[in-house]
Design a protein around this motif. Structure first.
Motif, PDB file in Angstrom:
ATOM      1  N   VAL A 411     -31.460  40.233  12.235  1.00  0.00           N
ATOM      2  CA  VAL A 411     -31.507  38.784  12.022  1.00  0.00           C
ATOM      3  C   VAL A 411     -32.229  38.471  10.716  1.00  0.00           C
ATOM      4  CG1 VAL A 411     -32.243  36.567  12.963  1.00  0.00           C
ATOM      5  CG2 VAL A 411     -31.464  38.366  14.507  1.00  0.00           C
ATOM      6  N   ALA A 412     -33.358  39.151  10.494  1.00  0.00           N
ATOM      7  CA  ALA A 412     -34.116  38.918   9.263  1.00  0.00           C
ATOM      8  C   ALA A 412     -33.296  39.306   8.031  1.00  0.00           C
ATOM      9  CB  ALA A 412     -35.430  39.698   9.301  1.00  0.00           C
ATOM     10  N   ASP A 413     -32.590  40.430   8.109  1.00  0.00           N
ATOM     11  CA  ASP A 413     -31.756  40.844   6.977  1.00  0.00           C
ATOM     12  C   ASP A 413     -30.591  39.882   6.765  1.00  0.00           C
ATOM     13  OD1 ASP A 413     -33.417  42.975   6.641  1.00  0.00           O
ATOM     14  OD2 ASP A 413     -32.079  44.457   7.561  1.00  0.00           O
ATOM     15  N   GLY A 414     -30.070  39.337   7.863  1.00  0.00           N
ATOM     16  CA  GLY A 414     -29.009  38.341   7.716  1.00  0.00           C
ATOM     17  C   GLY A 414     -29.497  37.106   6.991  1.00  0.00           C
ATOM     18  N   LEU A 415     -30.727  36.685   7.286  1.00  0.00           N
ATOM     19  CA  LEU A 415     -31.298  35.520   6.597  1.00  0.00           C
ATOM     20  C   LEU A 415     -31.520  35.827   5.118  1.00  0.00           C
ATOM     21  CD1 LEU A 415     -32.450  32.676   6.726  1.00  0.00           C
ATOM     22  CD2 LEU A 415     -34.645  33.661   7.431  1.00  0.00           C
ATOM     23  N   ARG A 416     -32.007  37.016   4.822  1.00  0.00           N
ATOM     24  CA  ARG A 416     -32.199  37.391   3.413  1.00  0.00           C
ATOM     25  C   ARG A 416     -30.847  37.479   2.689  1.00  0.00           C
ATOM     26  NH1 ARG A 416     -36.719  40.218   5.471  1.00  0.00           N
ATOM     27  NH2 ARG A 416     -35.437  41.948   6.191  1.00  0.00           N
ATOM     28  N   GLU A 417     -29.821  37.946   3.402  1.00  0.00           N
ATOM     29  CA  GLU A 417     -28.493  38.004   2.811  1.00  0.00           C
ATOM     30  C   GLU A 417     -27.979  36.600   2.483  1.00  0.00           C
ATOM     31  OE1 GLU A 417     -24.766  39.438   1.486  1.00  0.00           O
ATOM     32  OE2 GLU A 417     -26.755  40.346   1.694  1.00  0.00           O
ATOM     33  N   GLN A 469     -40.093  35.530  16.466  1.00  0.00           N
ATOM     34  CA  GLN A 469     -39.707  35.613  15.064  1.00  0.00           C
ATOM     35  C   GLN A 469     -38.192  35.604  14.917  1.00  0.00           C
ATOM     36  OE1 GLN A 469     -41.860  35.642  12.315  1.00  0.00           O
ATOM     37  NE2 GLN A 469     -39.910  35.230  11.327  1.00  0.00           N
ATOM     38  N   ALA A 470     -37.485  36.292  15.851  1.00  0.00           N
ATOM     39  CA  ALA A 470     -36.022  36.295  15.819  1.00  0.00           C
ATOM     40  C   ALA A 470     -35.475  34.896  16.063  1.00  0.00           C
ATOM     41  CB  ALA A 470     -35.482  37.272  16.861  1.00  0.00           C
ATOM     42  N   VAL A 471     -36.150  34.124  16.897  1.00  0.00           N
ATOM     43  CA  VAL A 471     -35.709  32.746  17.157  1.00  0.00           C
ATOM     44  C   VAL A 471     -35.807  31.918  15.882  1.00  0.00           C
ATOM     45  CG1 VAL A 471     -36.191  30.641  18.442  1.00  0.00           C
ATOM     46  CG2 VAL A 471     -36.348  32.858  19.586  1.00  0.00           C
ATOM     47  N   GLU A 472     -36.943  32.003  15.191  1.00  0.00           N
ATOM     48  CA  GLU A 472     -37.134  31.218  13.970  1.00  0.00           C
ATOM     49  C   GLU A 472     -36.141  31.643  12.887  1.00  0.00           C
ATOM     50  OE1 GLU A 472     -41.177  31.582  12.809  1.00  0.00           O
ATOM     51  OE2 GLU A 472     -41.974  30.685  14.636  1.00  0.00           O
ATOM     52  N   ASP A 473     -35.952  32.938  12.745  1.00  0.00           N
ATOM     53  CA  ASP A 473     -34.995  33.413  11.735  1.00  0.00           C
ATOM     54  C   ASP A 473     -33.570  32.996  12.091  1.00  0.00           C
ATOM     55  OD1 ASP A 473     -37.044  34.547  10.361  1.00  0.00           O
ATOM     56  OD2 ASP A 473     -36.659  36.602  11.014  1.00  0.00           O
ATOM     57  N   MET A 474     -33.232  33.024  13.394  1.00  0.00           N
ATOM     58  CA  MET A 474     -31.880  32.664  13.810  1.00  0.00           C
ATOM     59  C   MET A 474     -31.600  31.195  13.525  1.00  0.00           C
ATOM     60  SD  MET A 474     -29.073  33.883  15.082  1.00  0.00           S
ATOM     61  CE  MET A 474     -29.512  35.376  15.988  1.00  0.00           C
ATOM     62  N   ILE A 475     -32.570  30.340  13.750  1.00  0.00           N
ATOM     63  CA  ILE A 475     -32.375  28.909  13.473  1.00  0.00           C
ATOM     64  C   ILE A 475     -32.055  28.699  12.000  1.00  0.00           C
ATOM     65  CG2 ILE A 475     -33.522  26.668  13.411  1.00  0.00           C
ATOM     66  CD1 ILE A 475     -35.127  27.575  15.872  1.00  0.00           C
ATOM     67  N   ARG A 476     -32.819  29.325  11.134  1.00  0.00           N
ATOM     68  CA  ARG A 476     -32.586  29.175   9.696  1.00  0.00           C
ATOM     69  C   ARG A 476     -31.279  29.842   9.273  1.00  0.00           C
ATOM     70  NH1 ARG A 476     -37.382  31.638   6.836  1.00  0.00           N
ATOM     71  NH2 ARG A 476     -36.583  30.501   5.040  1.00  0.00           N
ATOM     72  N   LEU A 477     -30.964  30.957   9.903  1.00  0.00           N
ATOM     73  CA  LEU A 477     -29.725  31.665   9.574  1.00  0.00           C
ATOM     74  C   LEU A 477     -28.507  30.806   9.909  1.00  0.00           C
ATOM     75  CD1 LEU A 477     -28.127  34.211   8.798  1.00  0.00           C
ATOM     76  CD2 LEU A 477     -28.470  35.051  11.129  1.00  0.00           C
ATOM     77  N   ILE A 478     -28.518  30.180  11.084  1.00  0.00           N
ATOM     78  CA  ILE A 478     -27.378  29.356  11.496  1.00  0.00           C
ATOM     79  C   ILE A 478     -27.271  28.118  10.614  1.00  0.00           C
ATOM     80  CG2 ILE A 478     -26.469  27.950  13.382  1.00  0.00           C
ATOM     81  CD1 ILE A 478     -27.659  29.965  15.330  1.00  0.00           C
ATOM     82  N   LYS A 479     -28.413  27.528  10.278  1.00  0.00           N
ATOM     83  CA  LYS A 479     -28.395  26.313   9.469  1.00  0.00           C
ATOM     84  C   LYS A 479     -27.905  26.568   8.047  1.00  0.00           C
ATOM     85  CE  LYS A 479     -32.078  23.673  11.770  1.00  0.00           C
ATOM     86  NZ  LYS A 479     -33.425  23.094  11.616  1.00  0.00           N
ATOM     87  N   GLN A 480     -28.293  27.692   7.485  1.00  0.00           N
ATOM     88  CA  GLN A 480     -28.057  27.918   6.065  1.00  0.00           C
ATOM     89  C   GLN A 480     -26.851  28.804   5.763  1.00  0.00           C
ATOM     90  OE1 GLN A 480     -31.679  29.333   4.201  1.00  0.00           O
ATOM     91  NE2 GLN A 480     -32.962  27.983   5.441  1.00  0.00           N
ATOM     92  N   SER A 483     -22.088  27.900   4.443  1.00  0.00           N
ATOM     93  CA  SER A 483     -21.409  27.894   3.143  1.00  0.00           C
ATOM     94  C   SER A 483     -21.381  29.273   2.501  1.00  0.00           C
ATOM     95  CB  SER A 483     -22.087  26.901   2.202  1.00  0.00           C
ATOM     96  OG  SER A 483     -23.434  27.282   1.973  1.00  0.00           O
ATOM     97  N   ALA A 484     -22.305  30.157   2.916  1.00  0.00           N
ATOM     98  CA  ALA A 484     -22.379  31.491   2.336  1.00  0.00           C
ATOM     99  C   ALA A 484     -21.459  32.486   3.029  1.00  0.00           C
ATOM    100  CB  ALA A 484     -23.819  32.001   2.375  1.00  0.00           C
ATOM    101  N   GLY A 485     -20.689  32.020   4.017  1.00  0.00           N
ATOM    102  CA  GLY A 485     -19.751  32.908   4.688  1.00  0.00           C
ATOM    103  C   GLY A 485     -20.363  33.748   5.775  1.00  0.00           C
ATOM    104  N   VAL A 486     -21.567  33.394   6.247  1.00  0.00           N
ATOM    105  CA  VAL A 486     -22.224  34.129   7.321  1.00  0.00           C
ATOM    106  C   VAL A 486     -21.967  33.388   8.631  1.00  0.00           C
ATOM    107  CG1 VAL A 486     -24.406  34.989   8.223  1.00  0.00           C
ATOM    108  CG2 VAL A 486     -23.964  35.031   5.762  1.00  0.00           C
ATOM    109  N   ILE A 487     -21.359  34.071   9.598  1.00  0.00           N
ATOM    110  CA  ILE A 487     -20.933  33.484  10.868  1.00  0.00           C
ATOM    111  C   ILE A 487     -21.707  34.160  11.990  1.00  0.00           C
ATOM    112  CG2 ILE A 487     -18.941  33.014  12.346  1.00  0.00           C
ATOM    113  CD1 ILE A 487     -17.292  33.832   9.678  1.00  0.00           C
ATOM    114  N   VAL A 488     -22.223  33.362  12.914  1.00  0.00           N
ATOM    115  CA  VAL A 488     -23.026  33.883  14.015  1.00  0.00           C
ATOM    116  C   VAL A 488     -22.326  33.584  15.338  1.00  0.00           C
ATOM    117  CG1 VAL A 488     -25.245  33.781  15.203  1.00  0.00           C
ATOM    118  CG2 VAL A 488     -25.154  33.593  12.716  1.00  0.00           C
TER     119      VAL A 488
END
Length: 681
Positions: A411-417, A469-480, A483-488
């Motif tokens: 999840v953290a790497d997905g957010l960094r990506e 921590q995974a919850v916080e990262d997942m929220i930001r990952l889904i929100k951001q 447009s970057a082509g990342v699908i959850v």
């Protein structure tokens, strides 16, 4: 001076008018306008028009489904009767002589003239009325003579005609076999008992032929829904009850104040009232208002329809996450598609509802796009996704601590990506190479790391319960990530505030609720108020309706029940071979340029400046982002605090400008560094 003033004199200008209020309320509704005959004829908007061509004939899928249903019935009937044809032949051989005897006896009885006045002659004989009997018998003999001449003449003419036809060859040779066979069948039919037909009945039980208004009214009035008592209060808007795919559709306007969801909860009672299996009766909310019900009744139960053929299970299938991908069918066997790009998915349901295979349908569809990279984490040891693991860049499965840590890192790497992609998209936009700050099919093919990335988490509640921590990262990952082509894709059994926090579910736009127990569980997955709007998964049963669920936001033009495609072994083998072929040798930029893990404890110690005894968490987060932006970009104070807690670094008071703020002290970092060599031994 006169005080009489005309009403028109009170008007000061064109916008000032005296309003006279009536002492009692006047009419609220204006009178109906009387339209002329010409206006009534030419105005097409005053009334709906019945379609010239039936709706099922206009739809390719409904047309093919109807023809398949007819062909299936014909094939079954023909196959059944062909298999039992030896039995039918024995019946014909047994009953044909009896039928011939009966037919011959009927002809003789008719020619003898005894059929019409037999009872009269018998009655005269019983009364010893010889005169009447003799008169009746004389009449019989007279009629019999004419009938015998007619029958014998007809037989002679027929025999001569057959002989001439045989001599001249006017009748095909096959006809000389068809005619005796037809006569034999007719004799057998005439000779069989009335309760023993030649052909067996293929179906047992009552035959369902057509859904009628009387059936629907009687059924709805019998299921004890408050407000549905009078059959006349149930109306059927145009086009009424009609064929729809492999079944019948009845669109019903319920009585005023009754919502369709009240009927959805009575699906079992409704099937009982119609005397049909539960999986043959599919009530759903209508499209016009909350009081409209769409009752679809199939020709046969869905369990007997078999699995719908998946268009993707073919040797030439290929998809794109930027285009619609079929992932299931509705109750009418029509394909339902979803466009994965800029969507995130929440799939929920109780055990046995088929949510894992719902997630597999989406995952398999994405894998058929050669530009799509997949990361997958399944938090149960059953390995339901094992067969697709070879196509995933990252694949973890289990509930052990190592799996949880790897998933948290995923999840953290997905957010960094996402952050890396956003910076790259911003650069491309500044350079004028793209017009919008989002990826597209062309960018996905260029190999610059802007290809689609699908992250699938099965039983994700296990991860969220383990790691905040995974919850916080997942929220930001889904929100951001959209447009970057990342699908959850999140798959879970429950979506309450502890298992899947509301801040996560609120960010997800596409929902798929399979079988759930109650309204609360339904709205936790579908969103508050979904149950009241008729979007409910409570009508489905675990295992029996496995794969069925209510959808919302998952398709651009459809909201309603969907059953996930469930490829059989042969279809799955074809599909996996196709995926293996189109992804052979495929690599992704995110894999090549994966950021190496960093030592946060050492980085935190390096952020201390000479003479500093400590620093607040917010300051440390800022300095870490400056130290290694490619790794710590977007990191928060809470994320730093929780990460250093693994090294047993406590959160302590740090004095800044005379104020005590929570942070980290130099002594705590030194102590953690000293403990680490001991722990490594």
């Amino acid at each position: 001076m006169s005080t009489d003033v005309a009403p028109h004199d009170l008007i000061e200008d064109a916008e000032t008018v005296t309003v006279y209020l009536p002492t009692q309320g006047g009419p609220v509704d204006p009178p109906d306008a009387v339209s002329t005959t010409w206006a009534t004829i030419t105005n097409t908007s005053t009334s709906g028009r019945k379609p010239i061509v039936p709706a099922w004939m206009l739809s390719k899928h409904q047309r093919s489904a109807t023809l398949r249903a007819i062909a299936n019935n014909l094939a079954y009937h023909v196959g059944y009767h062909v298999f039992w044809s030896p039995k039918y032949l024995c019946k014909v051989v047994w009953y044909a002589p009896q039928g011939a005897w009966k037919a011959g006896a009927s002809v003789v009885w008719y020619a003898a003239g005894g059929k019409e006045n037999y009872k009269l002659r018998q009655s005269a004989a019983n009364k010893d009325d010889a005169f009447t009997w003799k008169d009746l018998n004389k009449t019989r003999a007279k009629e019999s003579k004419a009938r015998w001449w007619f029958i014998l003449t007809a037989i002679a003419v027929l025999a001569i005609a057959l002989a001439v036809a045989r001599y001249l060859g006017a009748v095909p040779a096959a006809a000389w076999y068809v005619l005796p066979a037809a006569l034999t069948l007719a004799a057998a039919y005439h000779g069989r008992p009335a309760d023993k037909p030649i052909l067996d009945r293929v179906t047992n039980g009552p035959r369902f032929t057509k859904l009628t208004a009387e059936m629907v009214r009687a059924a709805l009035c019998s299921i004890s829904v408050t407000g549905i008592k009078d059959p006349a209060a149930l109306t059927f808007p145009s086009p009424g009850i009609h064929r729809d795919g492999p079944g019948w559709l009845a669109r019903v306007n319920l009585p005023i104040g009754v919502e369709a969801v009240a009927v959805l909860e009575k699906r079992g009672a409704l099937s009982s009232a119609l005397r049909l299996p539960v999986d043959q009766v599919w009530p759903a909310a209508g499209p016009d208002h909350a009081g409209q019900l769409d009752l679809w009744v199939g020709y046969q139960p869905s369990s007997k329809m078999g699995n719908a053929k998946w268009a993707l299970a073919s040797p030439s299938a290929q998809t794109s996450v930027f285009d619609p991908i079929p992932f299931g069918v509705d109750q009418r066997q029509r394909p339902v598609s979803t466009t994965l790009f800029q969507r995130n998915y929440l799939i929920g349901g109780q055990p046995g509802s088929g949510k894992t295979f719902a997630g597999r349908a989406i995952t398999l569809g994405a894998l058929l796009d050669p530009t799509c990279e997949v990361w997958l984490a399944a938090f149960k040891p059953s390995e339901d996704f094992y067969d697709v693991g070879e196509f995933c860049t990252r694949y973890v499965c289990g509930v052990d601590p190592a799996t949880m840590e790897a998933a948290e890192q995923m999840v953290a790497d997905g957010l960094r990506e996402v952050h890396r992609r956003q910076k790259l998209l911003g650069k491309l936009k500044r350079e004028g190479r793209i017009s919008e700050g989002r990826t597209d099919p062309e960018l996905a093919k260029q190999g610059i790391g802007l290809h689609p990335l699908l992250l699938v988490f099965d039983e994700v509640h296990e991860l969220f319960l383990e790691s905040k921590q995974a919850v916080e990262d997942m929220i930001r990952l889904i929100k951001q990530g959209r447009s970057a082509g990342v699908i959850v894709v999140l798959i879970t059994q429950v979506a309450d505030k502890d298992s899947v926090p509301p801040n996560v579910t609120r960010c997800v736009s596409s929902r798929w609720c399979l079988s759930v127990a109650d309204q609360v569980a339904n709205d936790q997955i579908m969103g508050t108020g979904a149950y009241k709007r008729g979007i409910s998964g409570t009508a489905y049963r675990p295992k029996v309706d496995a794969g069925w669920g209510a959808t919302m936001g998952i398709s651009d033009d459809y909201v309603g029940p969907v059953r996930a495609y469930y490829p059989q072994d042969d279809e799955l083998a074809v599909l996996l071979d196709r995926i293996r072929m189109i992804r052979r040798g495929r690599t992704f930029k995110t894999t090549k340029e994966k950021v190496q893990a960093r030592d946060m404890l050492a980085d935190a110690w390096a952020c201390l400046r000479p003479g500093e005894s400590g620093m607040p968490w917010s300051v440390l987060a800022q300095r870490l982002a400056e130290l290694a932006p490619e790794f710590y970009a977007g990191i928060t104070a809470d994320m730093v605090r929780e990460s250093l807690a693994r090294y047993h670094v406590p959160s302590q008071d740090v004095k800044v400008d005379g104020k005590n703020l929570k942070g980290v002290r130099r002594t705590a970092l030194d102590a953690a560094e000293q403990r680490r060599p001991i722990a490594d031994k």
